[in-house]
Design an enzyme around this catalytic site. Sequence first.
Site, PDB file in Angstrom:
ATOM      1  CG  HIS A  76      -1.696   1.417   1.265  1.00  0.00           C
ATOM      2  ND1 HIS A  76      -1.377   2.187   2.706  1.00  0.00           N
ATOM      3  CD2 HIS A  76      -2.651   1.878   0.657  1.00  0.00           C
ATOM      4  CE1 HIS A  76      -2.363   3.338   2.378  1.00  0.00           C
ATOM      5  NE2 HIS A  76      -2.857   3.192   1.324  1.00  0.00           N
ATOM      6  CB  SER A  77       0.706   4.256   0.169  1.00  0.00           C
ATOM      7  OG  SER A  77       1.346   5.598   0.119  1.00  0.00           O
ATOM      8  CE1 TYR A  78       9.441   3.608   1.135  1.00  0.00           C
ATOM      9  CE2 TYR A  78       8.389   2.226   2.998  1.00  0.00           C
ATOM     10  CZ  TYR A  78       9.596   2.787   2.193  1.00  0.00           C
ATOM     11  OH  TYR A  78      10.807   2.305   2.497  1.00  0.00           O
TER      12      TYR A  78
END
Length: 225
Positions: A76-78
């Site tokens: 998720h994301s980073y």
Amino acid sequence: MTTYVLVPGAWHGAWVFEPLARGLRRAGHEAYPLSLTGVGSRRHLLTPSVNLDTHIDDVANLLLDEDVRDAVLVGHSYGGMVVTGAADRLPDRVEGLVYVDAPVPEDGQSLWSLVTENERAWYLGGTSANGYASAPLPFFDPRATPHPLASLLQAVRLEGGLERFRAKSYVYAAGWPTPSPFTEVYERLAALPEWRTYSLDSGHNVMRDAPEELLEVLLSHGEPA
């Protein structure tokens, strides 16, 4: 049975994926939600030297220690930076990848280079406290902890491409209150037949805002289209 390794974004620990992990286990799968070095339950390990390579090591070492050979890495994301690097490090232990509103980096790219000035301002927020950690934003869950700034700045180094992995999915959160840094990624991948792409009516924290939809995506990952 599939083994899922769940890698959170910046400032978040394994707790953000725990409800999803329970759903995967109820469906008969293995699930390993991670707290990366220096974040979440491992915040006592935060030092200036913690960077993207450290977090790639976290995932790679889990695959080795648990002898996982068919992993689906979920970032998720980073976490998209991390799972890309880990898959490149141990491609023979990775069956597929799921990016949840995340960057899909190429060799030499960093998260800093792939987001907008809006996100860069977030990353620099609160660094004056010690110079090497980005403070969580005020609207985050109270469990969020400072994140090592070096990991957001370091470029990933890759030996090969994602074509090595059979199943690849991208989950786009369509409900950002500001322009999403991941719109271009989603639109580009949606045009490629080797990718499955999903647009969910969700804010960036898809695990909180669209948990059932995300669980369905993960359970269908790798099945024939």
